[in-house]
Write a protein that holds these residues in place. Structure first.
Motif, PDB file in Angstrom:
ATOM      1  N   LEU A 220      -5.080   5.433   0.327  1.00 15.38           N
ATOM      2  CA  LEU A 220      -4.042   4.501  -0.087  1.00 15.38           C
ATOM      3  C   LEU A 220      -4.373   3.810  -1.408  1.00 15.38           C
ATOM      4  O   LEU A 220      -5.516   3.423  -1.653  1.00 15.38           O
ATOM      5  CB  LEU A 220      -3.849   3.415   0.982  1.00 15.38           C
ATOM      6  CG  LEU A 220      -3.547   3.897   2.407  1.00 15.38           C
ATOM      7  CD1 LEU A 220      -3.572   2.717   3.364  1.00 15.38           C
ATOM      8  CD2 LEU A 220      -2.200   4.600   2.460  1.00 15.38           C
ATOM      9  N   ALA A 221      -3.350   3.651  -2.228  1.00 13.77           N
ATOM     10  CA  ALA A 221      -3.411   2.717  -3.351  1.00 13.77           C
ATOM     11  C   ALA A 221      -2.984   1.355  -2.814  1.00 13.77           C
ATOM     12  O   ALA A 221      -2.027   1.259  -2.026  1.00 13.77           O
ATOM     13  CB  ALA A 221      -2.476   3.167  -4.470  1.00 13.77           C
TER      14      ALA A 221
ATOM     15  N   SER B  76      -6.142   8.263   5.980  1.00 12.00           N
ATOM     16  CA  SER B  76      -5.201   7.783   4.973  1.00 12.00           C
ATOM     17  C   SER B  76      -5.953   7.482   3.690  1.00 12.00           C
ATOM     18  O   SER B  76      -7.047   6.905   3.712  1.00 12.00           O
ATOM     19  CB  SER B  76      -4.484   6.515   5.448  1.00 12.00           C
ATOM     20  OG  SER B  76      -3.708   6.754   6.610  1.00 12.00           O
TER      21      SER B  76
ATOM     22  N   HIS C 172       0.845  -1.191   0.000  1.00 12.07           N
ATOM     23  CA  HIS C 172       0.000   0.000   0.000  1.00 12.07           C
ATOM     24  C   HIS C 172       0.879   1.239   0.000  1.00 12.07           C
ATOM     25  O   HIS C 172       2.027   1.211   0.458  1.00 12.07           O
ATOM     26  CB  HIS C 172      -0.947   0.013   1.206  1.00 12.07           C
ATOM     27  CG  HIS C 172      -0.254   0.093   2.532  1.00 12.07           C
ATOM     28  ND1 HIS C 172      -0.025  -1.005   3.323  1.00 12.07           N
ATOM     29  CD2 HIS C 172       0.267   1.146   3.219  1.00 12.07           C
ATOM     30  CE1 HIS C 172       0.595  -0.650   4.431  1.00 12.07           C
ATOM     31  NE2 HIS C 172       0.782   0.668   4.406  1.00 12.07           N
TER      32      HIS C 172
ATOM     33  N   GLY D 256      -7.940   0.702  -4.220  1.00 19.98           N
ATOM     34  CA  GLY D 256      -7.658   1.761  -3.265  1.00 19.98           C
ATOM     35  C   GLY D 256      -8.443   1.579  -1.980  1.00 19.98           C
ATOM     36  O   GLY D 256      -9.418   0.812  -1.931  1.00 19.98           O
TER      37      GLY D 256
ATOM     38  N   GLY E  12       0.379   5.802   0.076  1.00 18.24           N
ATOM     39  CA  GLY E  12      -0.501   6.966   0.022  1.00 18.24           C
ATOM     40  C   GLY E  12      -0.296   7.869   1.223  1.00 18.24           C
ATOM     41  O   GLY E  12       0.392   7.522   2.185  1.00 18.24           O
TER      42      GLY E  12
END
Length: 443
Positions: free
Chosen positions: A259-260, A257, A244, A278, A246
């Motif tokens: 996040l990818a 958060s 992850h 994501g 981001g």
């Protein structure tokens, strides 16, 4: 002993503070740990530390401990001395051993939390600060603990955990024990490979995250997590690697958060599933002793072995954590998931929930109990079965570890997990018992 610790609490966790936002050292000398009147040893050691002469203080404490190795005052001061010398691992060992003997002593737990903080072991520091904060403390102590907790959220750049275990399992492939199933109205005998298999495997699970600062109150999260179960041969080996990345924004009561995410799963040594998408994560602190977490996620699924299962995965998660006192806490979590697939018979809704309770016991033992349940409903019938699959499951896990035995940052842990799944299709019903005997960094 505990009574004097409580009376001296206003002085706890502030001596030698290493963070600019935290309270400065007090000028008042704290009373001895045991609750006895001040003794020459305590006064002399404290005076030597204030005078910047840790060598003479160490000599006094060494002599005292040779005379009485179990003297709680001398042991406690040796931990304070270790902090002053920046020997944080030794301080952690000293305070942890003292806490095992005196689990309800708040000052010892505060000093242990501070030693973890200074050693940058933020996971254990956060846990100890949250446990000790449940007590009735002077306002200045509560404010100082809150500053530490906020500093952990702001300053944490590296975090990691690792667990290793020997894992006997009565049903390592989560398969039915039935010898035959009905397909298209006809009975078929299952092969040995399709029925439940037992075995003893090795289990490893770990994560690491690096979060460099990218601005005021913000960091970039870069994380890697992996889990592997390995058994004799390779037919049932199971491994997942997830990543992850981001930004994370930190405010006084909220962490957010964006996040990818992605993961790859291998089963039997070959790729099974890939996913990318994501996730939004939120941690909310409505009160100092309550943490609420939530997450929304979406991922695209690519099945390596069956493209009819390709589709998307959407999920929503909610969790709560609440310390009950200095030696116990409860947590709860639940979530709903929607999985779509090219073949509608593989599309499904699922719901799961669990609650957990842990408590520190005499002798350094910590016990944890976590029951849970789940429900999964599939959209349409698979032609081969003639009905839409519907599953229900219950689970329970009991774990026991001993904080008295520590190898570097690891402590022994034993756990037992039970899972029972019912299904309207016999092929997917199973019972499973799993034991893990190993080491963990989370304690």
């Amino acid at each position: 002993m505990a009574g004097c610790l409580l009376r001296s609490l206003a002085l706890a966790a502030v001596c030698g503070a290493a963070h600019p936002a935290l309270a400065a050292p007090p000028a008042t000398e704290p009373p001895p740990v045991s609750g006895a009147p001040a003794v020459p040893l305590t006064s002399r050691v404290e005076q030597l530390l204030r005078a910047g002469d840790p060598g003479s203080a160490e000599a006094l404490l060494t002599a005292a401990l040779q005379t009485n190795p179990h003297d709680p005052d001398a042991r406690f001061l040796s931990g304070i001395l270790a902090v002053a010398k920046k020997d944080y691992p030794r301080a952690i060992r000293v305070f942890r051993a003292l806490l095992i003997d005196h689990p309800d002593a708040p000052r010892i737990r505060l000093e242990l939390a501070r030693a973890y903080f200074l050693d940058k072991d933020y996971l254990n520091a956060d846990r100890q600060f949250r446990l000790v904060r449940t007590g009735r403390h002077p306002p200045e102590v509560l404010a100082n603990i809150d500053q530490y907790l906020f500093a952990i959220r702001q300053d944490k750049d590296w975090s990691w955990s690792l667990s290793l275990a020997l894992a006997p399992d009565t049903n390592l492939n989560a398969a039915t024990s039935s010898r035959e199933v009905t397909l298209g109205g006809l009975p078929f005998e299952l092969s040995d490979a399709a029925r439940k298999r037992s075995g003893i495997g090795l289990s490893a699970e770990g994560m690491v995250e690096y979060a460099p600062r990218i601005g005021p109150g913000s960091r970039l999260r870069l994380g890697l997590a992996a889990q592997r179960r390995e058994y004799s041969g390779s037919g049932f080996d199971d491994m997942v690697v997830a990543v992850h990345a981001g930004p994370r924004l930190v405010s006084k009561r909220l962490d957010t958060s964006l996040l990818a995410t992605g993961f790859i799963r291998w089963y039997g040594g070959d790729p099974l599933l890939r996913a990318a998408g994501g996730r939004v994560e939120v941690a909310w602190y409505p009160s100092p002793n309550l943490t609420v977490t939530g997450a929304l996620a979406a991922q695209v699924l690519d099945h390596a072995r069956d493209e009819t299962r390709d589709g998307a995965l959407y999920s929503a998660r909610l969790g709560l954590f609440q310390p009950l006192g200095t030696t116990s806490a409860i947590a709860a979590k639940g979530g709903v998931t929607r999985q779509t697939a090219r073949e509608p018979a593989h599309s499904n809704w699922s719901f799961e929930a669990s609650a957990s309770y842990f408590r520190e016991l005499p002798g350094g033992f910590t016990v944890g109990i976590e029951p849970g349940f789940g429900v999964t409903r599939f959209d349409q019938a698979l032609p081969v079965f003639g009905k839409a699959r519907s599953d229900r499951s219950v689970s329970a896990e009991v774990s026991l570890l001993n904080r008295h035995i520590v190898l570097s940052r690891f402590t022994p842990r034993v756990s037992y997990a039970f899972t029972r799944q019912w299904s309207n299709i016999d092929l997917y019903a199973f019972t499973r018992h799993r034991v893990e005997i190993g080491l963990t960094t989370v304690f």
